[in-house]
Design a protein around this motif. Structure first.
Motif, PDB file in Angstrom:
ATOM      1  N   ALA A 210       0.840  -1.216   0.000  1.00  0.00           N
ATOM      2  CA  ALA A 210       0.000   0.000   0.000  1.00  0.00           C
ATOM      3  C   ALA A 210       0.866   1.253   0.000  1.00  0.00           C
ATOM      4  CB  ALA A 210      -0.949   0.000   1.193  1.00  0.00           C
ATOM      5  N   LYS A 213       2.631   2.367   3.136  1.00  0.00           N
ATOM      6  CA  LYS A 213       1.836   2.844   4.263  1.00  0.00           C
ATOM      7  C   LYS A 213       1.450   1.695   5.206  1.00  0.00           C
ATOM      8  CE  LYS A 213      -0.147   6.750   1.718  1.00  0.00           C
ATOM      9  NZ  LYS A 213      -1.404   7.378   1.222  1.00  0.00           N
ATOM     10  N   ARG A 214       1.642   0.462   4.733  1.00  0.00           N
ATOM     11  CA  ARG A 214       1.379  -0.710   5.552  1.00  0.00           C
ATOM     12  C   ARG A 214       2.633  -1.580   5.549  1.00  0.00           C
ATOM     13  NH1 ARG A 214      -1.852   2.454   6.365  1.00  0.00           N
ATOM     14  NH2 ARG A 214      -4.128   2.379   6.067  1.00  0.00           N
ATOM     15  N   GLY A 307      -5.177  -5.106   0.596  1.00  0.00           N
ATOM     16  CA  GLY A 307      -5.438  -3.812   1.230  1.00  0.00           C
ATOM     17  C   GLY A 307      -5.192  -3.906   2.726  1.00  0.00           C
ATOM     18  N   ASP A 308      -5.994  -3.181   3.503  1.00  0.00           N
ATOM     19  CA  ASP A 308      -5.864  -3.240   4.961  1.00  0.00           C
ATOM     20  C   ASP A 308      -6.261  -4.631   5.463  1.00  0.00           C
ATOM     21  OD1 ASP A 308      -5.171  -0.639   4.821  1.00  0.00           O
ATOM     22  OD2 ASP A 308      -6.984   0.167   5.777  1.00  0.00           O
ATOM     23  N   GLN A 342       2.195  -2.246  10.879  1.00  0.00           N
ATOM     24  CA  GLN A 342       1.097  -1.332  10.539  1.00  0.00           C
ATOM     25  C   GLN A 342       0.249  -2.007   9.465  1.00  0.00           C
ATOM     26  OE1 GLN A 342       0.537   1.850  11.920  1.00  0.00           O
ATOM     27  NE2 GLN A 342      -1.410   1.681  10.836  1.00  0.00           N
ATOM     28  N   TRP A 343      -0.944  -2.416   9.824  1.00  0.00           N
ATOM     29  CA  TRP A 343      -1.758  -3.195   8.902  1.00  0.00           C
ATOM     30  C   TRP A 343      -3.097  -2.548   8.555  1.00  0.00           C
ATOM     31  CZ3 TRP A 343      -0.993  -4.143  14.007  1.00  0.00           C
ATOM     32  CH2 TRP A 343      -2.122  -4.221  14.834  1.00  0.00           C
ATOM     33  N   THR A 344      -3.414  -1.425   9.175  1.00  0.00           N
ATOM     34  CA  THR A 344      -4.687  -0.781   8.864  1.00  0.00           C
ATOM     35  C   THR A 344      -4.557   0.732   9.000  1.00  0.00           C
ATOM     36  OG1 THR A 344      -7.037  -0.681   9.408  1.00  0.00           O
ATOM     37  CG2 THR A 344      -5.496  -0.931  11.238  1.00  0.00           C
TER      38      THR A 344
END
Length: 344
Positions: A210, A213-214, A307-308, A342-344
């Motif tokens: 992502a 960001k993840r 995604g998240d 960081q997963w969400t």
């Protein structure tokens, strides 16, 4: 002193501690009361659960010590006057005192004060509990002053530990005798042995998705370090637990013992896969000696989430199948993990 922070539930728990199988007769109760009490059969009964093992050092047997610093004062034929003191002495390297000692009869908290002193010559600590109310014969109060605490490497080898003792006497009268609170030594504690211990550490890699960001961390290297002084009694074994949403495969691709390439005989024991857990369990042929360091390189295959993620299994590496050895040192580092993905 009375501790208002001790709840009724805690008083009930303390009052319900298991009585030891051996009773110790009390002596040295002071003047006339001593004769009356002795004749009436006043005695101290050790109170506690299963004993804890203490490792005194190399080439000696693990010692057994009481888990709680606690006694019951049994006095079926004599009243205990106000001012009765129960003194419990212990090695401060092994025990943590309660914020204030507790004395109970059944579920009732007794009025009592407590003081702690340490002998400057022996370093033995004594907690003296003074009952400020009289107790009728047969009330049999339980006095609790502390509990054993786990001592971590490198302070876990306690040379010549002082045994816990107790005495009961009248206020301002020095006890003439003390009774041991040491429990019987379980057969499971074994004979003369050399303590050993392992520490787990390593290097982490970060997989990102992502647009960075993840991310999720996974181990790239696992290090098993032997703190000694003895050799581990079984071959080094460990598990690697990861999130199957991010990781699809794990292999051990290299092994180095003390900085040199080594055939460690690494073998996969099991592979567990569920919707929330991907765990592999590994063993080696290496029984690590004191000072040995085994470095294992990992190849981890990742998969890109769409995604998240709703949640993740934080990555964890830990020792397995090393046995429940009394002589294993408490390094406090038998596993490693990270919780900053960081997963969400």
């Amino acid at each position: 002193m009375f501790d208002p922070k001790v709840s009724r539930r805690q008083v009930l728990v303390l009052g319900g501690l298991t009585l030891g199988v051996g009773a110790v007769t009390v002596a040295g109760l002071g003047p006339a009361w001593a004769d009356t009490a002795a004749a009436a059969g006043v005695e101290l009964v050790p109170v506690g659960a299963s004993p804890v093992a203490v490792l005194p050092g190399v080439g000696v047997r693990p010692a057994a010590f009481p888990r709680q610093l606690a006694v019951q004062v049994k006095h079926a034929g004599a009243d205990l006057p106000a001012g009765t003191e129960v003194a419990i002495s212990y090695d401060p390297r092994l025990y943590s005192p309660l914020p204030a000692a507790v004395a109970t009869v059944g579920d009732r908290r007794l009025r009592a004060t407590s003081t702690i002193t340490t002998d400057s010559k022996t370093s033995v600590t004594a907690c003296t509990v003074t009952l400020t109310e009289a107790l009728p014969a047969g009330s049999d109060p339980v006095v609790v002053v502390g509990t054993a605490f786990p001592v971590l490497y490198p302070y876990d080898l306690v040379a010549e530990p002082a045994g816990a003792t107790a005495a009961v006497h009248h206020k301002n009268v020095r006890p003439t005798d003390r009774r041991s609170l040491q429990p019987g030594r379980p057969h499971a504690f074994g004979g003369v042995a050399t303590p050993w211990g392992l520490e787990v550490s390593g290097v982490w890699n970060r997989y990102e998705w992502a647009n960075s960001k993840r991310w999720y961390y996974y181990p790239a290297r696992i290090t098993l370090n032997s703190v000694g002084p003895g050799t581990a009694p079984v071959a080094a074994s460990f598990s690697v637990a990861l999130d199957p949403q991010v990781v699809s495969g794990v292999r051990i691709v290299s092994a180095r013992l003390n900085g040199k390439a080594h055939d460690a005989g690494v073998r996969l024991l099991s592979d567990t896969r569920t919707a929330s857990l991907f765990e592999t369990r590994w063993t080696t042929r290496v029984k690590l000696k004191s000072g040995d360091r085994l470095d294992l390189g990992l190849e981890v295959k990742t998969r890109k989430p769409s995604g998240d993620l709703p949640t993740v299994k934080h990555p964890t590496v830990g020792l397995i199948d090393m046995g429940n050895h009394i002589t294993q040192r408490q390094t406090g580092l038998t596993s490693m993990s990270r919780s900053d993905s960081q997963w969400t």
